[in-house]
Design a protein around this motif. Structure first.
Motif, PDB file in Angstrom:
ATOM      1  N   ILE A 138      11.864  10.864  14.067  1.00 38.31           N
ATOM      2  CA  ILE A 138      12.904  11.626  13.373  1.00 38.31           C
ATOM      3  C   ILE A 138      12.597  13.110  13.431  1.00 38.31           C
ATOM      4  O   ILE A 138      13.465  13.930  13.755  1.00 38.31           O
ATOM      5  CB  ILE A 138      13.052  11.150  11.912  1.00 38.31           C
ATOM      6  N   ASN A 139      11.360  13.470  13.134  1.00 37.27           N
ATOM      7  CA  ASN A 139      10.974  14.884  13.170  1.00 37.27           C
ATOM      8  C   ASN A 139      11.119  15.470  14.570  1.00 37.27           C
ATOM      9  O   ASN A 139      11.537  16.623  14.725  1.00 37.27           O
ATOM     10  CB  ASN A 139       9.549  15.060  12.636  1.00 37.27           C
ATOM     11  N   SER A 140      10.794  14.674  15.578  1.00 39.72           N
ATOM     12  CA  SER A 140      10.948  15.135  16.955  1.00 39.72           C
ATOM     13  C   SER A 140      12.420  15.396  17.279  1.00 39.72           C
ATOM     14  O   SER A 140      12.760  16.426  17.866  1.00 39.72           O
ATOM     15  CB  SER A 140      10.373  14.090  17.918  1.00 39.72           C
ATOM     16  N   GLN A 141      13.278  14.470  16.891  1.00 39.17           N
ATOM     17  CA  GLN A 141      14.708  14.661  17.138  1.00 39.17           C
ATOM     18  C   GLN A 141      15.240  15.869  16.377  1.00 39.17           C
ATOM     19  O   GLN A 141      16.056  16.635  16.910  1.00 39.17           O
ATOM     20  CB  GLN A 141      15.492  13.411  16.736  1.00 39.17           C
ATOM     21  N   LEU A 142      14.794  16.042  15.137  1.00 40.02           N
ATOM     22  CA  LEU A 142      15.239  17.193  14.348  1.00 40.02           C
ATOM     23  C   LEU A 142      14.798  18.501  15.003  1.00 40.02           C
ATOM     24  O   LEU A 142      15.566  19.473  15.033  1.00 40.02           O
ATOM     25  CB  LEU A 142      14.721  17.106  12.913  1.00 40.02           C
ATOM     26  N   SER A 143      13.587  18.530  15.538  1.00 38.20           N
ATOM     27  CA  SER A 143      13.098  19.740  16.220  1.00 38.20           C
ATOM     28  C   SER A 143      13.957  20.069  17.431  1.00 38.20           C
ATOM     29  O   SER A 143      14.295  21.237  17.667  1.00 38.20           O
ATOM     30  CB  SER A 143      11.644  19.553  16.660  1.00 38.20           C
ATOM     31  N   LYS A 144      14.325  19.050  18.198  1.00 48.58           N
ATOM     32  CA  LYS A 144      15.183  19.268  19.361  1.00 48.58           C
ATOM     33  C   LYS A 144      16.562  19.768  18.929  1.00 48.58           C
ATOM     34  O   LYS A 144      17.145  20.644  19.577  1.00 48.58           O
ATOM     35  CB  LYS A 144      15.316  17.986  20.170  1.00 48.58           C
ATOM     36  N   LEU A 145      17.071  19.214  17.838  1.00 42.00           N
ATOM     37  CA  LEU A 145      18.374  19.651  17.339  1.00 42.00           C
ATOM     38  C   LEU A 145      18.311  21.081  16.806  1.00 42.00           C
ATOM     39  O   LEU A 145      19.294  21.818  16.908  1.00 42.00           O
ATOM     40  CB  LEU A 145      18.882  18.688  16.263  1.00 42.00           C
ATOM     41  N   ASP A 146      17.167  21.463  16.238  1.00 41.47           N
ATOM     42  CA  ASP A 146      17.003  22.846  15.776  1.00 41.47           C
ATOM     43  C   ASP A 146      17.171  23.824  16.934  1.00 41.47           C
ATOM     44  O   ASP A 146      17.738  24.904  16.774  1.00 41.47           O
ATOM     45  CB  ASP A 146      15.621  23.046  15.143  1.00 41.47           C
ATOM     46  N   ILE A 147      16.696  23.427  18.109  1.00 38.04           N
ATOM     47  CA  ILE A 147      16.803  24.279  19.293  1.00 38.04           C
ATOM     48  C   ILE A 147      18.230  24.250  19.855  1.00 38.04           C
ATOM     49  O   ILE A 147      18.804  25.289  20.164  1.00 38.04           O
ATOM     50  CB  ILE A 147      15.787  23.834  20.372  1.00 38.04           C
ATOM     51  N   GLN A 192       0.848  -1.187   0.000  1.00 39.24           N
ATOM     52  CA  GLN A 192       0.000   0.000   0.000  1.00 39.24           C
ATOM     53  C   GLN A 192       0.881   1.233   0.000  1.00 39.24           C
ATOM     54  O   GLN A 192       1.968   1.238   0.553  1.00 39.24           O
ATOM     55  CB  GLN A 192      -0.950  -0.013   1.197  1.00 39.24           C
ATOM     56  N   ARG A 193       0.420   2.272  -0.634  1.00 40.29           N
ATOM     57  CA  ARG A 193       1.160   3.524  -0.714  1.00 40.29           C
ATOM     58  C   ARG A 193       1.023   4.288   0.597  1.00 40.29           C
ATOM     59  O   ARG A 193      -0.040   4.357   1.183  1.00 40.29           O
ATOM     60  CB  ARG A 193       0.656   4.386  -1.880  1.00 40.29           C
ATOM     61  N   VAL A 194       2.145   4.847   1.017  1.00 45.43           N
ATOM     62  CA  VAL A 194       2.190   5.610   2.259  1.00 45.43           C
ATOM     63  C   VAL A 194       2.909   6.917   1.971  1.00 45.43           C
ATOM     64  O   VAL A 194       3.947   6.924   1.308  1.00 45.43           O
ATOM     65  CB  VAL A 194       2.969   4.839   3.349  1.00 45.43           C
ATOM     66  N   LYS A 195       2.351   8.011   2.444  1.00 52.41           N
ATOM     67  CA  LYS A 195       3.020   9.304   2.330  1.00 52.41           C
ATOM     68  C   LYS A 195       3.401   9.753   3.730  1.00 52.41           C
ATOM     69  O   LYS A 195       2.545   9.838   4.614  1.00 52.41           O
ATOM     70  CB  LYS A 195       2.122  10.344   1.670  1.00 52.41           C
ATOM     71  N   ILE A 196       4.693  10.010   3.914  1.00 47.95           N
ATOM     72  CA  ILE A 196       5.165  10.501   5.200  1.00 47.95           C
ATOM     73  C   ILE A 196       5.989  11.760   4.963  1.00 47.95           C
ATOM     74  O   ILE A 196       6.534  11.965   3.877  1.00 47.95           O
ATOM     75  CB  ILE A 196       5.995   9.456   5.971  1.00 47.95           C
ATOM     76  N   LYS A 197       6.055  12.593   5.985  1.00 49.65           N
ATOM     77  CA  LYS A 197       6.848  13.820   5.922  1.00 49.65           C
ATOM     78  C   LYS A 197       7.992  13.728   6.906  1.00 49.65           C
ATOM     79  O   LYS A 197       7.787  13.397   8.079  1.00 49.65           O
ATOM     80  CB  LYS A 197       5.998  15.048   6.263  1.00 49.65           C
ATOM     81  N   ILE A 198       9.178  14.027   6.406  1.00 44.90           N
ATOM     82  CA  ILE A 198      10.356  14.109   7.252  1.00 44.90           C
ATOM     83  C   ILE A 198      11.035  15.425   6.934  1.00 44.90           C
ATOM     84  O   ILE A 198      11.353  15.706   5.777  1.00 44.90           O
ATOM     85  CB  ILE A 198      11.327  12.932   7.011  1.00 44.90           C
ATOM     86  N   ALA A 199      11.220  16.231   7.964  1.00 42.36           N
ATOM     87  CA  ALA A 199      11.857  17.553   7.826  1.00 42.36           C
ATOM     88  C   ALA A 199      11.145  18.400   6.768  1.00 42.36           C
ATOM     89  O   ALA A 199      11.771  19.099   5.987  1.00 42.36           O
ATOM     90  CB  ALA A 199      13.333  17.398   7.498  1.00 42.36           C
ATOM     91  N   GLY A 200       9.806  18.311   6.759  1.00 45.10           N
ATOM     92  CA  GLY A 200       9.023  19.119   5.847  1.00 45.10           C
ATOM     93  C   GLY A 200       8.954  18.611   4.420  1.00 45.10           C
ATOM     94  O   GLY A 200       8.284  19.202   3.582  1.00 45.10           O
TER      95      GLY A 200
END
Length: 92
Positions: free
Chosen positions: A34-43, A3-11
């Motif tokens: 991954i997005n959560s870790q990237l957000s923390k790293l952005d800070i 099945q097709r899946v669309k996910i977003k990573i880092a926008g």
């Protein structure tokens, strides 16, 4: 059937295929992590490049995976030992 899946990573959106509902759920959970870790790293590291942040995420995930593998090996050893001890006990 995949099945097709669309996910977003880092926008950025990615179209992927999942072999099962469980795999789809795992992909979505992984993308959230991954997005959560990237957000923390952005800070913590606002001037780091996206590549550096992804490298930190990959390193963190690999360290965790290795830790889990080591813990699993230890538990397997303990289970084997308990199985041997149980066999010995039952034979006596």
């Amino acid at each position: 059937m995949p099945q097709r899946v669309k996910i977003k990573i880092a926008g950025r959106e990615y179209a992927l295929s999942a072999e099962s509902e469980q795999q789809e759920q795992n992909m979505r959970l992984a993308a959230e992590a991954i997005n959560s870790q990237l957000s923390k790293l952005d800070i913590s590291f606002p001037t780091a490049s996206p590549e550096e942040k992804f490298a930190f995420v990959a390193l963190n995930e690999s360290v965790q995976r290795i830790g889990f593998q080591m813990a699993l090996e230890s538990l397997k050893g303990e289970a084997d030992d308990l199985g041997r001890r149980l066999d010995t006990y039952l034979q006596n």
